[in-house]
Scaffold this active site. Structure first.
Site, PDB file in Angstrom:
ATOM      1  N   ASP A 189       1.968 -22.341   1.478  1.00 17.05           N
ATOM      2  CA  ASP A 189       2.335 -21.695   0.218  1.00 17.05           C
ATOM      3  C   ASP A 189       2.988 -22.702  -0.710  1.00 17.05           C
ATOM      4  O   ASP A 189       3.557 -23.704  -0.265  1.00 17.05           O
ATOM      5  CB  ASP A 189       3.287 -20.522   0.448  1.00 17.05           C
ATOM      6  CG  ASP A 189       3.295 -19.522  -0.711  1.00 17.05           C
ATOM      7  OD1 ASP A 189       2.395 -19.601  -1.575  1.00 17.05           O
ATOM      8  OD2 ASP A 189       4.187 -18.675  -0.754  1.00 17.05           O
ATOM      9  N   GLY A 190       2.888 -22.412  -1.988  1.00 13.78           N
ATOM     10  CA  GLY A 190       3.541 -23.203  -3.018  1.00 13.78           C
ATOM     11  C   GLY A 190       4.324 -22.284  -3.927  1.00 13.78           C
ATOM     12  O   GLY A 190       4.017 -21.101  -4.045  1.00 13.78           O
ATOM     13  N   GLU A 217       0.612 -25.499  -4.348  1.00 11.39           N
ATOM     14  CA  GLU A 217      -0.306 -24.862  -3.395  1.00 11.39           C
ATOM     15  C   GLU A 217      -1.184 -25.912  -2.711  1.00 11.39           C
ATOM     16  O   GLU A 217      -1.362 -25.889  -1.488  1.00 11.39           O
ATOM     17  CB  GLU A 217      -1.182 -23.818  -4.091  1.00 11.39           C
ATOM     18  CG  GLU A 217      -0.453 -22.617  -4.633  1.00 11.39           C
ATOM     19  CD  GLU A 217      -0.052 -21.585  -3.591  1.00 11.39           C
ATOM     20  OE1 GLU A 217      -0.297 -21.787  -2.378  1.00 11.39           O
ATOM     21  OE2 GLU A 217       0.514 -20.554  -3.993  1.00 11.39           O
ATOM     22  N   ASP A 254      -2.371 -17.731   0.412  1.00 14.07           N
ATOM     23  CA  ASP A 254      -2.476 -16.646  -0.563  1.00 14.07           C
ATOM     24  C   ASP A 254      -2.942 -17.171  -1.925  1.00 14.07           C
ATOM     25  O   ASP A 254      -2.962 -16.446  -2.905  1.00 14.07           O
ATOM     26  CB  ASP A 254      -1.156 -15.871  -0.688  1.00 14.07           C
ATOM     27  CG  ASP A 254       0.015 -16.701  -1.175  1.00 14.07           C
ATOM     28  OD1 ASP A 254      -0.186 -17.860  -1.613  1.00 14.07           O
ATOM     29  OD2 ASP A 254       1.152 -16.206  -1.121  1.00 14.07           O
ATOM     30  N   HIS A 256       2.849 -11.432  -0.415  1.00 11.08           N
ATOM     31  CA  HIS A 256       3.870 -10.377  -0.533  1.00 11.08           C
ATOM     32  C   HIS A 256       3.362  -9.031  -0.010  1.00 11.08           C
ATOM     33  O   HIS A 256       3.611  -7.992  -0.600  1.00 11.08           O
ATOM     34  CB  HIS A 256       4.341 -10.253  -1.990  1.00 11.08           C
ATOM     35  CG  HIS A 256       4.708 -11.572  -2.591  1.00 11.08           C
ATOM     36  ND1 HIS A 256       5.871 -12.242  -2.277  1.00 11.08           N
ATOM     37  CD2 HIS A 256       4.037 -12.376  -3.458  1.00 11.08           C
ATOM     38  CE1 HIS A 256       5.915 -13.381  -2.941  1.00 11.08           C
ATOM     39  NE2 HIS A 256       4.810 -13.496  -3.654  1.00 11.08           N
ATOM     40  N   ASP A 264       6.412 -18.462   2.168  1.00 11.84           N
ATOM     41  CA  ASP A 264       6.848 -18.140   0.807  1.00 11.84           C
ATOM     42  C   ASP A 264       8.343 -18.404   0.664  1.00 11.84           C
ATOM     43  O   ASP A 264       8.794 -19.011  -0.312  1.00 11.84           O
ATOM     44  CB  ASP A 264       6.519 -16.681   0.471  1.00 11.84           C
ATOM     45  CG  ASP A 264       7.012 -16.289  -0.911  1.00 11.84           C
ATOM     46  OD1 ASP A 264       6.459 -16.800  -1.905  1.00 11.84           O
ATOM     47  OD2 ASP A 264       7.968 -15.494  -1.000  1.00 11.84           O
TER      48      ASP A 264
END
Length: 150
Positions: A13-14, A48, A68, A125, A135
């Protein structure tokens, strides 16, 4: 997505506080190692891609990347990279491909090393514990401008 024999699953994740702004990236293997890092001036997309690049640099062998980021996953699932290379690193609008300086080393790892790297999208999320963990790591790295690792 089913896992292949010997394949390591890694979540990436970023995060960016503002876009551009202070950024953070993270990757984590379920019940395994993880890492995160920061960049004082970045974008969401840069972070990302960086997360995936750092994960693949740290993990050997076949990998299933769970992200994501449709930007990252679609590049490989929909083979955007083929058009970029065919058009001399131009997108379909004829403009230079954004983040080329990260895409090039990532494509080299994914396409030229002969190792198996697959990508799968996970909804952000949505209660996926590992996606929530990366995240949190990425957001914390962006906020504190420092990384972690195990």
């Amino acid at each position: 997505m089913p896992r292949a024999i010997g394949e390591t699953v890694v979540y990436t994740d970023g995060s960016c506080l503002g876009n551009p702004g202070p950024g953070g990236w993270a990757w984590a293997v379920p019940a395994g190692p993880y890492a995160s890092g920061a960049d004082p001036h970045s974008t969401n997309q840069w972070m990302e891609i960086t997360a995936v690049l750092r994960a693949l640099e740290a993990i050997e062998g076949p990998v299933l990347v769970m992200s994501d980021s449709t930007y990252v996953v679609n590049c490989f699932r929909d083979r955007w990279w083929e058009g970029w290379l065919r058009r001399g690193w131009r997108n379909t609008a004829g403009k230079p491909v954004a983040n080329r300086d990260l895409w090039e080393p990532l494509l080299e790892i994914v396409l030229e090393t002969g190792r198996s790297v697959r990508f799968s999208w996970v909804k952000g999320h949505s209660g996926d514990p590992m996606n929530d963990f990366v995240d949190l790591l990425a957001t914390r790295a962006a906020d504190l401008q420092e990384g972690q690792h195990s």
